[in-house]
Design an enzyme around this catalytic site. Structure first.
Site, mmCIF file in Angstrom:
data_model
loop_
_atom_site.group_PDB
_atom_site.id
_atom_site.type_symbol
_atom_site.label_atom_id
_atom_site.label_comp_id
_atom_site.label_asym_id
_atom_site.label_seq_id
_atom_site.Cartn_x
_atom_site.Cartn_y
_atom_site.Cartn_z
ATOM 1 N N HIS A 91 0.809 -1.217 0.000
ATOM 2 C CA HIS A 91 0.000 0.000 0.000
ATOM 3 C C HIS A 91 0.845 1.271 0.000
ATOM 4 O O HIS A 91 0.340 2.358 -0.256
ATOM 5 C CB HIS A 91 -0.998 0.005 1.167
ATOM 6 C CG HIS A 91 -0.407 0.260 2.513
ATOM 7 N ND1 HIS A 91 -0.147 -0.735 3.431
ATOM 8 C CD2 HIS A 91 -0.009 1.401 3.123
ATOM 9 C CE1 HIS A 91 0.348 -0.217 4.532
ATOM 10 N NE2 HIS A 91 0.448 1.088 4.374
ATOM 11 N N ASP B 182 0.110 -7.629 1.555
ATOM 12 C CA ASP B 182 0.468 -6.214 1.667
ATOM 13 C C ASP B 182 1.981 -6.031 1.731
ATOM 14 O O ASP B 182 2.486 -5.258 2.552
ATOM 15 C CB ASP B 182 -0.199 -5.583 2.886
ATOM 16 C CG ASP B 182 -0.090 -4.048 2.867
ATOM 17 O OD1 ASP B 182 0.119 -3.491 1.769
ATOM 18 O OD2 ASP B 182 -0.190 -3.437 3.941
ATOM 19 N N SER C 267 4.473 2.732 7.854
ATOM 20 C CA SER C 267 4.208 1.526 7.080
ATOM 21 C C SER C 267 5.412 1.113 6.266
ATOM 22 O O SER C 267 6.012 1.918 5.561
ATOM 23 C CB SER C 267 3.033 1.725 6.137
ATOM 24 O OG SER C 267 1.834 1.581 6.818
#
Length: 426
Positions: free
Chosen positions: A151, A184, A265
């Site tokens: 992402h 992810d 992230s």
């Protein structure tokens, strides 16, 4: 960006209630991304991100600063220095994978861990056609292979740019090596760099609740930020959305109270030996965002509920991407939902994942599972719902043999089966 081919069969167990079916009742899925923050208020390409709202709690993909946030940050930060990462070595070295010994010796302090790991952590800035964002990454090789979240880099789309900011202040453009939306994860390659310091990959299977961990990344664009905490829980089912075919992005997360915020992230969660045990990916926040005095939408920040993808679960996927292969995943070949009481029944509802459909030729069908069965355990792991089953199956590899415990007509039964693969066979 590489498109991920999928079989016509469901990749692993898929929720029968997403995205073409109504959302299930019960508590919302785990945290939003802790990584890259896309500013445009629209779903990312090919994904449906679930709005997590239990009371005022919201799950956010731990992302980085989006368009507005990036603009504010750029006005405060130094100009990019350009060039490639410095280093004398030209030979490529890769991350060392270690097993935690029974007596690993004395653990380091947070300061010692930070000094060891910071050279292996990067900031990733992504510019797409309509949105931008930033996140973090983990250096895998001295010549610039970097692990991050899907992402984080998917914002670039097919025509965007990715820039990597290294710990020594240098920068480099990067290209995508491979992506895997279902876990992810993504691997990118920084261009024309050498002499980087690869991270040491540890083992998430060795983690214990209560042990100390350190998170490193670029929350809100603030590169090289270090926070510390403990492992709050293990195998926490985290569901951050689904792709256009209804395949769920879910993983059995490492929960931590170390502060993780948008921009973290893709960065590492490390143990007190400086070994990477997880990829920081999502957080639960206290609200759905509010409007700042400048008219920008503010994202919720850390409330001590951060989630990392366990490194042991994704390293086989990472190795496939590095080798130029299409990532494969274990699957049962069924669709499932959370268990619901029928027609106002007051009978106790069994915790588990209820089978809705059995795929033709699937391993689950061959093993005798039927629609209506409630799966309550995979090996020694208790299954609490559909997300729990999906995340648990994703922790295995195709071909692994598991024992499935299920309830049919009030009776508990077990069956052993070999997990299918979602590899394209045509």
């Amino acid at each position: 960006m590489n498109d991920f081919p999928r079989d016509e069969q469901p990749a692993g167990p898929t929720r029968s209630d997403q995205p073409a079916w109504p959302a299930p009742a019960g508590p919302p899925p785990p945290p939003p991304y802790a990584g890259s923050t896309a500013v445009a208020e629209r779903p990312r390409r090919g994904r449906t991100v679930f709005a997590a709202g239990l009371l005022t709690a919201a799950l956010v993909v731990g992302g980085g600063a989006g368009v507005g946030g990036a603009a504010v940050w750029s006005s405060l930060s130094d100009d990019a220095t350009g060039g490639s990462a410095s280093g004398a070595s030209t030979a490529s070295t890769t991350s060392q994978v270690v097993d935690t010994p029974e007596d690993p010796g004395e653990q380091g302090t947070v300061q010692q861990v930070a000094q060891e790991v910071l050279p292996s952590v990067v900031k990733i800035e992504v510019q797409g056609a309509q949105e931008s964002g930033s996140g973090s990454g983990i250096v895998l090789s001295s010549d610039g292979q970097i692990l991050t979240n899907n992402h984080v880099v998917e914002v670039a789309g097919d025509s965007g740019t990715i820039q990597v900011d290294f710990n020594d202040g240098s920068t480099a453009l990067a290209e995508i090596v491979g992506t895997d939306p279902l876990t992810d994860t993504a691997v990118i390659q920084a261009q024309d760099v050498s002499g980087l310091t690869p991270a040491t990959i540890g083992s998430s299977d060795d983690l214990q609740v209560g042990q100390g961990v350190v998170a490193i990344g670029s929350p809100y664009g603030l590169d090289a930020t270090v926070t510390s905490g403990i492992v709050s829980a293990l195998d926490r089912p985290v569901d951050v959305g689904s792709d256009s075919e209804g395949n769920t992005t879910a993983y059995p997360a490492v929960q931590t109270d170390a502060a993780i915020n948008p921009g973290n992230s893709g960065g590492p969660l490390v143990d007190m030996y400086g070994h990477v045990v997880g990829i920081n990916s999502s957080i639960r926040t206290a609200g759905n965002g509010s409007t700042s005095p400048f008219g920008e939408t503010a994202e919720g920040g850390s409330i001590g509920l951060g989630f990392a993808i366990p490194i042991d679960e994704v390293m086989p996927i990472v190795e496939q991407m590095v080798d130029g292969e299409t990532p494969t995943h274990a699957r049962l070949g069924i669709t499932v939902s959370d268990v619901r009481a029928e027609g106002g029944s007051t009978a106790a509802v069994v915790d588990g994942a209820q089978v809705q459909e059995i795929g033709d030729g699937s391993t689950a069908g061959d093993a005798g599972l039927q629609a209506g069965d409630v799966i309550t355990r995979i090996d020694d792991t208790a299954i609490s719902g559909s997300d729990s089953l999906i995340a648990t199956i994703r922790s295995y590899r195709p071909g692994d043999t598991v024992t499935v415990t299920y309830v049919r007509d009030g009776e508990e039964q077990t069956t052993d089966l070999e997990l299918d693969s979602d590899a394209t066979t045509s």
